[in-house]
Design a protein around this motif. Structure first.
Motif, PDB file in Angstrom:
ATOM      1  N   PRO A  88       0.820  -1.215   0.000  1.00 32.75           N
ATOM      2  CA  PRO A  88       0.000   0.000   0.000  1.00 32.75           C
ATOM      3  C   PRO A  88       0.857   1.270   0.000  1.00 32.75           C
ATOM      4  CG  PRO A  88      -0.702  -1.538   1.725  1.00 32.75           C
ATOM      5  CD  PRO A  88       0.578  -2.045   1.184  1.00 32.75           C
ATOM      6  N   HIS A  89       0.263   2.324  -0.573  1.00 36.60           N
ATOM      7  CA  HIS A  89       0.917   3.629  -0.517  1.00 36.60           C
ATOM      8  C   HIS A  89       0.223   4.475   0.551  1.00 36.60           C
ATOM      9  CE1 HIS A  89       3.714   3.026  -3.731  1.00 36.60           C
ATOM     10  NE2 HIS A  89       2.761   2.382  -4.372  1.00 36.60           N
ATOM     11  N   PHE A  90       1.067   5.243   1.225  1.00 38.61           N
ATOM     12  CA  PHE A  90       0.623   6.123   2.298  1.00 38.61           C
ATOM     13  C   PHE A  90       0.354   7.520   1.746  1.00 38.61           C
ATOM     14  CE2 PHE A  90       2.847   4.477   6.376  1.00 38.61           C
ATOM     15  CZ  PHE A  90       1.622   4.270   7.002  1.00 38.61           C
ATOM     16  N   SER A  91      -0.572   8.227   2.369  1.00 34.90           N
ATOM     17  CA  SER A  91      -0.635   9.669   2.121  1.00 34.90           C
ATOM     18  C   SER A  91       0.541  10.295   2.880  1.00 34.90           C
ATOM     19  CB  SER A  91      -1.958  10.226   2.639  1.00 34.90           C
ATOM     20  OG  SER A  91      -2.079   9.920   4.012  1.00 34.90           O
ATOM     21  N   GLU A  92       0.887  11.518   2.510  1.00 37.60           N
ATOM     22  CA  GLU A  92       2.081  12.126   3.105  1.00 37.60           C
ATOM     23  C   GLU A  92       1.961  12.223   4.636  1.00 37.60           C
ATOM     24  OE1 GLU A  92       3.193  15.635   0.987  1.00 37.60           O
ATOM     25  OE2 GLU A  92       4.840  16.007   2.399  1.00 37.60           O
ATOM     26  N   ASP A  93       0.745  12.480   5.130  1.00 36.02           N
ATOM     27  CA  ASP A  93       0.574  12.588   6.582  1.00 36.02           C
ATOM     28  C   ASP A  93       0.398  11.218   7.249  1.00 36.02           C
ATOM     29  OD1 ASP A  93      -1.925  11.847   5.785  1.00 36.02           O
ATOM     30  OD2 ASP A  93      -2.938  13.690   6.394  1.00 36.02           O
ATOM     31  N   ILE A 115       2.662  18.316  -6.686  1.00 34.42           N
ATOM     32  CA  ILE A 115       4.018  18.754  -6.291  1.00 34.42           C
ATOM     33  C   ILE A 115       4.047  20.283  -6.164  1.00 34.42           C
ATOM     34  CG2 ILE A 115       6.427  18.937  -7.093  1.00 34.42           C
ATOM     35  CD1 ILE A 115       6.086  16.022  -8.146  1.00 34.42           C
ATOM     36  N   GLN A 116       3.386  20.945  -7.115  1.00 37.93           N
ATOM     37  CA  GLN A 116       3.329  22.418  -7.068  1.00 37.93           C
ATOM     38  C   GLN A 116       2.659  22.900  -5.802  1.00 37.93           C
ATOM     39  OE1 GLN A 116       1.654  24.209 -10.506  1.00 37.93           O
ATOM     40  NE2 GLN A 116       3.606  24.203 -11.580  1.00 37.93           N
ATOM     41  N   ASN A 117       1.757  22.060  -5.298  1.00 39.53           N
ATOM     42  CA  ASN A 117       1.070  22.425  -4.048  1.00 39.53           C
ATOM     43  C   ASN A 117       1.809  21.917  -2.819  1.00 39.53           C
ATOM     44  OD1 ASN A 117      -1.503  23.911  -4.597  1.00 39.53           O
ATOM     45  ND2 ASN A 117      -1.659  22.245  -6.056  1.00 39.53           N
ATOM     46  N   GLY A 118       3.052  21.501  -3.009  1.00 38.40           N
ATOM     47  CA  GLY A 118       3.901  21.172  -1.869  1.00 38.40           C
ATOM     48  C   GLY A 118       3.918  19.709  -1.467  1.00 38.40           C
ATOM     49  N   CYS A 119       3.265  18.873  -2.245  1.00 43.83           N
ATOM     50  CA  CYS A 119       3.184  17.458  -1.884  1.00 43.83           C
ATOM     51  C   CYS A 119       4.499  16.732  -2.215  1.00 43.83           C
ATOM     52  CB  CYS A 119       2.041  16.901  -2.710  1.00 43.83           C
ATOM     53  SG  CYS A 119       1.427  15.412  -2.096  1.00 43.83           S
ATOM     54  N   LYS A 120       4.935  15.863  -1.328  1.00 46.76           N
ATOM     55  CA  LYS A 120       6.175  15.120  -1.586  1.00 46.76           C
ATOM     56  C   LYS A 120       5.861  13.647  -1.829  1.00 46.76           C
ATOM     57  CE  LYS A 120       9.249  18.131   0.920  1.00 46.76           C
ATOM     58  NZ  LYS A 120       8.152  19.043   1.370  1.00 46.76           N
ATOM     59  N   PHE A 121       6.500  13.091  -2.857  1.00 45.78           N
ATOM     60  CA  PHE A 121       6.209  11.702  -3.235  1.00 45.78           C
ATOM     61  C   PHE A 121       7.341  10.775  -2.793  1.00 45.78           C
ATOM     62  CE2 PHE A 121       3.091  13.894  -5.632  1.00 45.78           C
ATOM     63  CZ  PHE A 121       2.085  12.968  -5.872  1.00 45.78           C
ATOM     64  N   GLN A 122       6.980   9.564  -2.450  1.00 49.14           N
ATOM     65  CA  GLN A 122       7.963   8.574  -2.000  1.00 49.14           C
ATOM     66  C   GLN A 122       8.317   7.560  -3.081  1.00 49.14           C
ATOM     67  OE1 GLN A 122       9.175   8.910   1.020  1.00 49.14           O
ATOM     68  NE2 GLN A 122       7.782  10.636   1.321  1.00 49.14           N
ATOM     69  N   SER A 123       7.426   7.368  -4.066  1.00 48.93           N
ATOM     70  CA  SER A 123       7.623   6.272  -5.032  1.00 48.93           C
ATOM     71  C   SER A 123       7.531   6.789  -6.456  1.00 48.93           C
ATOM     72  CB  SER A 123       6.541   5.207  -4.827  1.00 48.93           C
ATOM     73  OG  SER A 123       5.317   5.665  -5.384  1.00 48.93           O
ATOM     74  N   LEU A 133      -3.716  12.566  -3.735  1.00 43.52           N
ATOM     75  CA  LEU A 133      -4.830  13.411  -4.190  1.00 43.52           C
ATOM     76  C   LEU A 133      -6.005  13.288  -3.217  1.00 43.52           C
ATOM     77  CD1 LEU A 133      -6.047  15.215  -6.417  1.00 43.52           C
ATOM     78  CD2 LEU A 133      -6.733  13.136  -7.621  1.00 43.52           C
ATOM     79  N   ILE A 134      -6.289  12.066  -2.792  1.00 37.95           N
ATOM     80  CA  ILE A 134      -7.394  11.867  -1.842  1.00 37.95           C
ATOM     81  C   ILE A 134      -7.115  12.646  -0.556  1.00 37.95           C
ATOM     82  CG2 ILE A 134      -8.526  10.128  -0.374  1.00 37.95           C
ATOM     83  CD1 ILE A 134      -8.079   8.124  -2.751  1.00 37.95           C
ATOM     84  N   GLU A 135      -5.898  12.535  -0.086  1.00 37.96           N
ATOM     85  CA  GLU A 135      -5.556  13.216   1.159  1.00 37.96           C
ATOM     86  C   GLU A 135      -5.619  14.741   0.987  1.00 37.96           C
ATOM     87  OE1 GLU A 135      -5.659  12.423   3.907  1.00 37.96           O
ATOM     88  OE2 GLU A 135      -4.471  13.757   5.148  1.00 37.96           O
ATOM     89  N   TYR A 136      -5.159  15.206  -0.175  1.00 41.22           N
ATOM     90  CA  TYR A 136      -5.183  16.647  -0.450  1.00 41.22           C
ATOM     91  C   TYR A 136      -6.633  17.153  -0.418  1.00 41.22           C
ATOM     92  CZ  TYR A 136      -4.285  21.071  -2.759  1.00 41.22           C
ATOM     93  OH  TYR A 136      -4.202  22.404  -3.041  1.00 41.22           O
ATOM     94  N   ILE A 137      -7.506  16.415  -1.091  1.00 41.13           N
ATOM     95  CA  ILE A 137      -8.917  16.831  -1.143  1.00 41.13           C
ATOM     96  C   ILE A 137      -9.529  16.774   0.258  1.00 41.13           C
ATOM     97  CG2 ILE A 137     -11.196  16.174  -2.055  1.00 41.13           C
ATOM     98  CD1 ILE A 137      -9.670  15.101  -4.555  1.00 41.13           C
ATOM     99  N   LYS A 150     -14.414   9.967  -3.866  1.00 36.97           N
ATOM    100  CA  LYS A 150     -15.332  10.258  -4.973  1.00 36.97           C
ATOM    101  C   LYS A 150     -14.785  11.402  -5.827  1.00 36.97           C
ATOM    102  CE  LYS A 150     -19.351   9.994  -3.082  1.00 36.97           C
ATOM    103  NZ  LYS A 150     -20.356  10.661  -2.271  1.00 36.97           N
ATOM    104  N   GLU A 151     -14.373  12.455  -5.170  1.00 31.87           N
ATOM    105  CA  GLU A 151     -13.867  13.618  -5.902  1.00 31.87           C
ATOM    106  C   GLU A 151     -12.565  13.262  -6.637  1.00 31.87           C
ATOM    107  OE1 GLU A 151     -15.094  16.307  -6.877  1.00 31.87           O
ATOM    108  OE2 GLU A 151     -13.201  16.989  -7.766  1.00 31.87           O
ATOM    109  N   ALA A 152     -11.698  12.510  -5.974  1.00 31.58           N
ATOM    110  CA  ALA A 152     -10.432  12.135  -6.623  1.00 31.58           C
ATOM    111  C   ALA A 152     -10.711  11.290  -7.863  1.00 31.58           C
ATOM    112  CB  ALA A 152      -9.548  11.368  -5.645  1.00 31.58           C
ATOM    113  N   LEU A 153     -11.636  10.367  -7.745  1.00 29.51           N
ATOM    114  CA  LEU A 153     -11.907   9.482  -8.891  1.00 29.51           C
ATOM    115  C   LEU A 153     -12.523  10.251 -10.060  1.00 29.51           C
ATOM    116  CD1 LEU A 153     -13.104   6.194  -7.134  1.00 29.51           C
ATOM    117  CD2 LEU A 153     -10.836   6.777  -8.010  1.00 29.51           C
ATOM    118  N   ARG A 154     -13.207  11.349  -9.755  1.00 31.31           N
ATOM    119  CA  ARG A 154     -13.735  12.179 -10.846  1.00 31.31           C
ATOM    120  C   ARG A 154     -12.590  12.783 -11.655  1.00 31.31           C
ATOM    121  NH1 ARG A 154     -17.426  14.896  -7.181  1.00 31.31           N
ATOM    122  NH2 ARG A 154     -19.320  13.673  -7.094  1.00 31.31           N
ATOM    123  N   GLN A 155     -11.447  12.976 -11.009  1.00 32.43           N
ATOM    124  CA  GLN A 155     -10.313  13.622 -11.700  1.00 32.43           C
ATOM    125  C   GLN A 155      -9.376  12.627 -12.389  1.00 32.43           C
ATOM    126  OE1 GLN A 155      -8.270  16.508  -9.292  1.00 32.43           O
ATOM    127  NE2 GLN A 155     -10.097  16.909  -8.077  1.00 32.43           N
TER     128      GLN A 155
END
Ligand code: F6R
Length: 614
Positions: A88-93, A115-123, A133-137, A150-155
């Motif tokens: 599984p992948h974790f959200s940043e928090d 990334i532009q919104n400050g999110c850092k990726f691990q993989s 994206l889910i965590e951001y929303i 739901k909102e993430a899947l719309r995108q």
């Protein structure tokens, strides 16, 4: 491709998830991972590159308590197989964990924006974008996990079956699907989810197949709830599983592949049961009867499939053309979908797929539907996407095929295509009834012919020792035996990693004959059919160039046995049934060569059983 599993209830989730991952390992085995919420409220995520057993070793000294969890076994698409890229992948928090089967096609655009919104990726995976994206929303809109998913899947553009858990809600899993399979098992105070029903069957027979664009709220305390992306509740259609645990075990065989080869007398019997009736005088294929007008008026039949199913489809072409006098084209689904095909409502498109989930085949049938064609499905897995997205169809009923190399599904597909061709021929009157009856009577004997062919096991095992260290193989056949040659070559290369080419025997002189020398074994499929004399010449041509020939011939063969180096004799059957019989020695030959080389025949490198990505 990739398997996901989830559990919420009173039991220890880890044990159920690990067992489930083992069942789903045929879908990918590049890495595995598990996420669990412990009773003290910690979200623990453990992952390991390689097989599920590596994950188990890794988890030995870890906290694996908790009644809720999700897990994943991976077939890598984006990012190499590694601990870092494992799900599984974790959200940043580290509040949310997610597993995913499928591909997020617009992941790059979404990732750049995050990334532009400050999110850092691990993989390097496309999947991590989804959890971030889910965590951001969720955090920016202060909404529930369900709303954020739901909102993430719309995108999102692409294919997915996902399962998501959050640290602070240890009683609910949010799951969703689009173009990748997802089944939910409903127990008593517990629920299960998985890519197919195999991890669920020993706990409950009540299952719900989630549909495209549905999101499931899977909870231990509340009934299953399904909503679509517009937040409308959709109906929960509970089905009863027809699957038993014994079908998922090796039953004393060292490998699933060998078990499945030896199951063929039974699986073929299951495949013809109720379809060849009245002592072979009548063929009843209900899907064909339901589609009577379409088949009677078809100006053309196009069969779409991939891999082994494509080889079975080629045999279907010969059968339908021979018996029904309808033009047939056979297309690789992956090519067909991008070839701008000319289709209309007088075309019948037949999709052949063991898993019923192959992404390219699904896309091809969608395209055929859009163009107005009638779409017929031939699948093995009951309730899978292809049967659910076709106008009518036939199951091959050969039971779960777990070995990655297809064996019993191939012969089941060829059998079903034979029955379909016969049923159409009867409807159209393109074959004399007495000829159909003769074939029908012989079909009833096929399980016995296959049993007899399997008695060649020891001879083939001995023969395999001579050829284990060959670097290249050529497989030749003509007519019905040409697709068998293609299938024999595919079986060998996929499990033993020996290069093998299947070729129409007469085409050899237009190029491949240059390859032949004493080092190059040639397998020639030469049953006693109307092209027999022609293929005798081809055997001569190989021998004249000092090639070594292994010939699959009909028992009592007179000519080839004097020329070939090794002869495997199979029972005498009508020409249209020869592929079912001649393919069996080839399955055994590839099995034993791979075993001699110490390869993992059930899980060959780089492959997965169900190809749910492009
Ligand atoms: C080879 C093999 C594959 C599959 C192919 C299509 O042994 O199994 O080539 O035939 O991936 O899969 P299905 O039939 O599930 O569509």
């Amino acid at each position: 491709m990739c398997g996901i599993v989830g559990y919420v209830g009173e039991r220890n989730a880890y044990d159920i998830l690990i067992k489930g991952l083992h069942r789903l390992e045929y879908r990918g085995y590049d890495s595995a991972g598990v996420a669990l919420v412990s009773p003290s409220g910690t979200l623990n995520v453990y992952k390991a590159a390689g097989k599920v057993s590596n994950l188990e070793n890794y988890c030995k000294d870890k906290d694996t308590t908790g009644g809720i969890g999700i897990a994943h076994t991976r077939w890598a698409t984006h990012g190499e197989p590694s601990d870092r890229n494992a799900h599984p992948h974790f959200s940043e928090d580290e509040e949310i964990a997610l597993v995913h089967n499928g591909t997020i096609e617009n992941y790059k655009v979404l990732k750049d924006a995050l990334i532009q919104n400050g999110c850092k990726f691990q993989s390097e995976t496309d999947t991590e974008v989804l959890v971030q994206l889910i965590e951001y929303i969720r955090t920016h809109n202060d909404c529930t996990l369900l709303e954020a998913v739901k909102e993430a899947l719309r995108q999102v553009v692409g294919a997915y079956a996902i399962a998501v858990i959050e640290k602070n809600r240890p009683d609910t899993i949010i799951a969703a699907r689009k173009s990748s399979p997802l089944v939910i098992g409903i127990g008593d105070g517990e629920m299960f989810l998985a890519s197919d029903a195999t991890p669920i069957v020993e706990y409950t027979k009540d299952v719900v197949y989630v549909k495209d664009n549905e999101i499931a709220v899977v909870s231990k305390t509340r009934p299953l709830k399904l909503v679509n992306l517009n937040n409308e509740e959709t109906s929960v259609d509970v089905k009863t599983l027809e699957l038993s645990i014994s079908q998922l075990e090796k039953g004393g065989y060292p490998h699933f592949m060998l078990k499945e080869i030896f199951e063929q007398p039974t699986t073929l019997l299951d495949c013809i049961r109720g379809r060849v009736v009245n002592e072979g005088k009548d063929i009843i294929v209900s899907g064909v009867l339901d589609s009577k007008e379409k088949f009677m008026n078809a100006k053309r039949i196009i069969i779409v499939a991939c891999g082994t199913s494509w080889h079975a489809s080629l045999i279907g072409k010969y059968l339908i053309q021979d018996m029904c006098r309808i033009p047939v084209e056979v297309e690789y689904a992956s090519e067909f979908r991008y070839s701008n095909p000319v289709l209309d409502d007088r075309d019948v498109v037949i999709a052949v797929s063991q898993s019923g989930e192959t992404a390219d085949t699904l896309a091809a049938i969608q395209m055929a539907h859009d163009a107005g064609a009638y779409v017929y499905g031939i699948s093995n897995v009951v309730g899978s996407s292809i049967p659910r997205n076709t106008d009518s169809g036939t199951y091959i009923h050969v039971g779960p095929e777990i070995g990655v190399a297809s064996t019993k599904a191939f012969t089941g597909q060829v059998m079903v295509l034979t029955l379909i061709a016969m049923a159409i021929a009867e409807l159209k009157g393109t074959m004399p009834k007495e000829d159909l009856i003769k074939i029908g009577e012989e079909i009833l004997k096929v399980p016995d012919y296959v049993r007899q062919t399997l008695e060649l096991n020891e001879q083939i095992e001995r023969l395999s020792l001579i050829f284990t260290y060959a670097h290249n193989f050529l497989y030749l056949g003509r007519g019905y035996s040409y697709p068998v040659a293609l299938e024999g070559a595919l079986k060998l290369k996929e499990i033993s990693y020996i290069h093998a080419e299947g070729y129409p025997a007469a085409e050899m002189k237009h190029g491949p004959i240059a390859l032949i020398d004493a080092e190059m074994p040639t397998v020639i499929i030469a049953p006693n059919d109307h092209l027999y004399e022609k293929i005798v010449n081809n055997v001569q041509q190989v021998k004249a160039r000092h090639g070594s020939v292994i010939a699959i011939v009909t028992e009592g063969d007179k000519e080839i046995r004097n020329i070939a180096d090794h002869v495997i004799e199979v029972p005498d059957v009508p020409e249209c049934l020869t592929p079912i019989i001649t393919s069996i020695p080839l399955q055994l030959l590839s099995y034993y060569i791979a075993i001699n080389k110490g390869k993992n025949v059930d899980m060959p490198r780089n492959l997965a059983k169900s190809v749910t990505v492009e």
